[in-house]
Write a protein that holds these residues in place. Structure first.
Motif, PDB file in Angstrom:
ATOM      1  N   ALA A 107       2.917  -0.311  -8.909  1.00 47.20           N
ATOM      2  CA  ALA A 107       2.817  -0.316  -7.447  1.00 47.20           C
ATOM      3  C   ALA A 107       3.298   1.020  -6.859  1.00 47.20           C
ATOM      4  O   ALA A 107       2.682   1.561  -5.939  1.00 47.20           O
ATOM      5  N   ILE A 108       4.390   1.550  -7.398  1.00 50.31           N
ATOM      6  CA  ILE A 108       4.917   2.845  -6.926  1.00 50.31           C
ATOM      7  C   ILE A 108       3.897   3.948  -7.180  1.00 50.31           C
ATOM      8  O   ILE A 108       3.634   4.784  -6.323  1.00 50.31           O
ATOM      9  N   TRP A 109       3.322   3.956  -8.379  1.00 45.20           N
ATOM     10  CA  TRP A 109       2.298   4.950  -8.699  1.00 45.20           C
ATOM     11  C   TRP A 109       1.069   4.777  -7.816  1.00 45.20           C
ATOM     12  O   TRP A 109       0.470   5.753  -7.375  1.00 45.20           O
ATOM     13  N   GLY A 110       0.693   3.512  -7.568  1.00 44.16           N
ATOM     14  CA  GLY A 110      -0.474   3.258  -6.732  1.00 44.16           C
ATOM     15  C   GLY A 110      -0.279   3.767  -5.315  1.00 44.16           C
ATOM     16  O   GLY A 110      -1.170   4.411  -4.746  1.00 44.16           O
ATOM     17  N   PHE A 111       0.898   3.502  -4.749  1.00 45.34           N
ATOM     18  CA  PHE A 111       1.175   3.971  -3.387  1.00 45.34           C
ATOM     19  C   PHE A 111       1.300   5.489  -3.344  1.00 45.34           C
ATOM     20  O   PHE A 111       1.068   6.112  -2.298  1.00 45.34           O
ATOM     21  N   ALA A 112       1.643   6.105  -4.489  1.00 45.49           N
ATOM     22  CA  ALA A 112       1.786   7.566  -4.535  1.00 45.49           C
ATOM     23  C   ALA A 112       0.468   8.266  -4.196  1.00 45.49           C
ATOM     24  O   ALA A 112       0.478   9.369  -3.640  1.00 45.49           O
ATOM     25  N   PHE A 113      -0.658   7.634  -4.518  1.00 45.32           N
ATOM     26  CA  PHE A 113      -1.954   8.240  -4.178  1.00 45.32           C
ATOM     27  C   PHE A 113      -2.107   8.348  -2.659  1.00 45.32           C
ATOM     28  O   PHE A 113      -2.673   9.315  -2.151  1.00 45.32           O
ATOM     29  N   VAL A 114      -1.595   7.354  -1.941  1.00 38.59           N
ATOM     30  CA  VAL A 114      -1.633   7.383  -0.480  1.00 38.59           C
ATOM     31  C   VAL A 114      -0.714   8.485   0.042  1.00 38.59           C
ATOM     32  O   VAL A 114      -1.075   9.239   0.950  1.00 38.59           O
ATOM     33  N   VAL A 115       0.474   8.575  -0.536  1.00 38.22           N
ATOM     34  CA  VAL A 115       1.446   9.595  -0.125  1.00 38.22           C
ATOM     35  C   VAL A 115       0.875  10.997  -0.337  1.00 38.22           C
ATOM     36  O   VAL A 115       0.974  11.868   0.529  1.00 38.22           O
ATOM     37  N   VAL A 116       0.262  11.204  -1.502  1.00 37.82           N
ATOM     38  CA  VAL A 116      -0.332  12.511  -1.805  1.00 37.82           C
ATOM     39  C   VAL A 116      -1.444  12.837  -0.816  1.00 37.82           C
ATOM     40  O   VAL A 116      -1.489  13.939  -0.250  1.00 37.82           O
ATOM     41  N   LYS A 117      -2.349  11.883  -0.603  1.00 37.58           N
ATOM     42  CA  LYS A 117      -3.478  12.114   0.300  1.00 37.58           C
ATOM     43  C   LYS A 117      -2.997  12.433   1.701  1.00 37.58           C
ATOM     44  O   LYS A 117      -3.496  13.369   2.354  1.00 37.58           O
ATOM     45  N   ASP A 118      -1.994  11.700   2.177  1.00 34.56           N
ATOM     46  CA  ASP A 118      -1.479  11.907   3.527  1.00 34.56           C
ATOM     47  C   ASP A 118      -0.735  13.234   3.629  1.00 34.56           C
ATOM     48  O   ASP A 118      -0.818  13.942   4.644  1.00 34.56           O
ATOM     49  N   SER A 119      -0.017  13.617   2.560  1.00 35.02           N
ATOM     50  CA  SER A 119       0.799  14.837   2.588  1.00 35.02           C
ATOM     51  C   SER A 119      -0.033  16.107   2.475  1.00 35.02           C
ATOM     52  O   SER A 119       0.431  17.187   2.857  1.00 35.02           O
ATOM     53  N   LEU A 120      -1.241  15.995   1.942  1.00 33.90           N
ATOM     54  CA  LEU A 120      -2.099  17.175   1.791  1.00 33.90           C
ATOM     55  C   LEU A 120      -2.490  17.789   3.132  1.00 33.90           C
ATOM     56  O   LEU A 120      -2.958  18.919   3.184  1.00 33.90           O
ATOM     57  N   ASP A 121      -2.283  17.042   4.214  1.00 32.39           N
ATOM     58  CA  ASP A 121      -2.533  17.591   5.558  1.00 32.39           C
ATOM     59  C   ASP A 121      -1.468  18.622   5.930  1.00 32.39           C
ATOM     60  O   ASP A 121      -1.673  19.427   6.847  1.00 32.39           O
TER      61      ASP A 121
END
Length: 298
Positions: free
Chosen positions: A19-33
């Motif tokens: 779950a932590i790894w899965g949510f990390a994809f969201v964090v990465v995508k959002d942080s790339l801004d």
């Protein structure tokens, strides 16, 4: 505490890891801004290395040159894997990034064939065919007979090659050397490589981002939870949970990735993409669970 109770507790820990790894994809995508992909890799692994090193500082009394060089070599592969994955996430959706990344599970036995002199079982070939079909449905776009895969999806598939090589190389070193120290130098090497290459790939770092609470929290999440904590949970869990079940729990990373991207980023899956995700997940389970079931029976 009985072994069955420990298995349940640490099994839940493996699901939490996924779950932590899965949510990390969201964090990465959002942080790339806000943060460039190379800077992001540099920062997350520097945080992981510092925290990991302080937590296991007593282990450094076992340090030798083999651990240092092997850890750094693994760090190069880890860096290349996360760099291509993170850049890929900038050009594709977080959900697709999550599922396409897991193709490394199929690549490990295929790439490892000439290395370990062990021919992949029939299930690997079936899993590869199913996964390729899923990738086609998930990543290919176009009309009629002409199909195009965007560069984000291509880079994500390339990252799977580096992750597969990382796992294969790591399997040689962990048998003889301290896995904690190997992990520290992987994190450290990835962080150093990130800081050395980021100015050339991403340009100068915007120092004002240090005051951005969203960026700070995101980097801490990636460095502490997605890197350091997940490593500990994974390794402890593998000790108490049957490997077949552990593989199944960890493979839920891709499922959590696409669910989180839909919930938090508003990404949508078409029916074709959903079928593609389902096929890739089935391929992952097929490639991971069957060989581990055989191993557990021995």
């Amino acid at each position: 505490m009985e072994k069955s109770e420990l298995s349940i507790i640490f099994g839940a820990g493996l699901v939490l890891t996924a779950a932590i790894w899965g949510f990390a994809f969201v964090v990465v995508k959002d942080s790339l801004d806000f943060v460039g992909p190379t800077w992001m890799v540099a920062i997350r692994f520097t945080i992981a290395a510092v925290c990991f090193g302080l937590f296991f500082i007593k282990r450094f009394q076992h340090l030798n040159k083999d651990i240092f060089f092997h850890g750094c070599f693994l760090g190069v592969l880890l860096f290349l894997g996360y760099l291509t994955q993170t850049i890929g996430c900038n050009f594709t959706t977080a959900g697709k990034n999550a599922f396409l990344t897991t193709f490394y599970v199929i690549l490990v036995p295929l790439i490892g064939w000439p290395v370990f002199k062990k021919k992949p079982g029939w299930y690997v070939w079936v899993a590869a065919a199913v996964a390729l079909t899923g990738i086609g449905l998930l990543a290919l776009d176009g009309d009629g007979a002409w199909y195009i895969m965007n560069r984000g999806d291509v880079l994500t598939l390339i990252c799977g090659i580096f992750f597969a090589l990382h796992i294969i190389a790591g399997s040689f070193f962990v048998k003889k050397e301290d896995v904690i120290l190997l992990t520290f130098f992987q994190f450290a090497a990835s962080g150093v490589l990130g800081f050395l290459t980021a100015p050339f790939l991403d340009g100068n770092f915007d120092v004002s981002l240090i005051k951005n609470s969203t960026v700070v929290v995101s980097m801490l999440y990636l460095g502490i939870f997605s890197s350091m904590v997940c490593f500990v949970l994974q390794n402890v869990g593998l000790k108490y949970v049957p490997s077949a079940l552990a593989s199944l729990f960890l493979s839920l990373e891709s499922v959590f990735g696409v669910l989180c991207s839909c919930i938090f980023l508003g990404e949508r899956l078409t029916l074709k993409m959903f079928v593609g995700c389902a096929l890739i997940f089935c391929a992952i389970v097929l490639a991971e669970v069957i060989p581990n079931l055989k191993q557990d029976k021995k």
